[in-house]
Design an enzyme around this catalytic site. Structure first.
Site: not given
Ligand code: GAR
Length: 186
Positions: A13, A101
């Site tokens: 997303s 993060h």
């Molecule tokens: C996001 O919240 C990002 O901050 C996190 O994964 C999610 C991905 O969401 N990243 C981590 O935890 C990295 N350590 P998305 O696929 O919907 O963008």
């Protein structure tokens, strides 16, 4: 034109939000989406915008001659990407790789701290605040210099999903703009 590659492992997303943001900016271009999970939804999202996608396994990721031949790019964005970047990549793009993060680093970072694991740990610790950290990427999980942080409350009734939703809102609001500002300084 500055060319951006996005690395993601999951839903994507944030990747989609970044793609939409830079679609309005002719001086920047999201050139490619790299993914280590063959059925990750981020690949569907990228295809919707006709952005080339590259799926790689661990061996290809570690081999400078494989995946990264494609990387004719100026800047790398990690948006929910869960593998540590190999040092040949961090060395080749110094201060040109950023990660988001979903917590206030240096707390709740490091190997294994991603997605819902982070939100569960924040709630279990009884924190009153969480947020996002956007930082440069070096050879260690979540340890590069911090570029930007934003906070949100953690409510006593929050489930990890509630907190994830609030943190995602912060990510959508700030991440594209911080990427743009960082790129403009290159
Ligand atoms: C996001 O919240 C990002 O901050 C996190 O994964 C999610 C991905 O969401 N990243 C981590 O935890 C990295 N350590 P998305 O696929 O919907 O963008």
């Amino acid at each position: 034109m500055k060319k951006i590659a996005i690395f993601a492992s999951g839903s994507g997303s944030n990747a989609e939000n970044i793609i939409q943001y830079f679609a309005q900016k002719p001086q920047f271009c999201v050139k490619s989406v790299f993914c280590n999970v063959p059925d990750a939804y981020v690949l569907e999202r990228a295809k919707k915008y006709r952005i080339p996608t590259f799926v790689f396994n661990r061996e290809e990721f570690r081999n400078p001659d494989k995946v990264f031949r494609q990387l004719q790019i100026d800047f790398i964005v990690l948006a929910g990407f869960l593998w540590l970047m190999p040092s040949f990549i961090t060395a080749a793009w110094p201060n040109k790789i950023v990660n988001i993060h979903p917590a206030l680093l240096p707390a709740y970072g490091g190997k294994g701290m991603y997605g819902h694991h982070v939100h569960e740990a924040v709630i279990a610790a009884g924190e009153k605040e969480s947020g996002i950290t956007i930082h440069y990427v070096n050879d260690h999980y979540d340890q590069g210099a911090i570029i930007f942080q934003a906070k949100c409350p953690v409510l006593p009734t929050d489930t990890p999903d509630d907190l994830a939703a609030r943190v995602h809102e912060l990510e959508y609001r700030h991440f594209p703009r911080v990427i743009e500002d960082t790129l403009k300084k290159l």
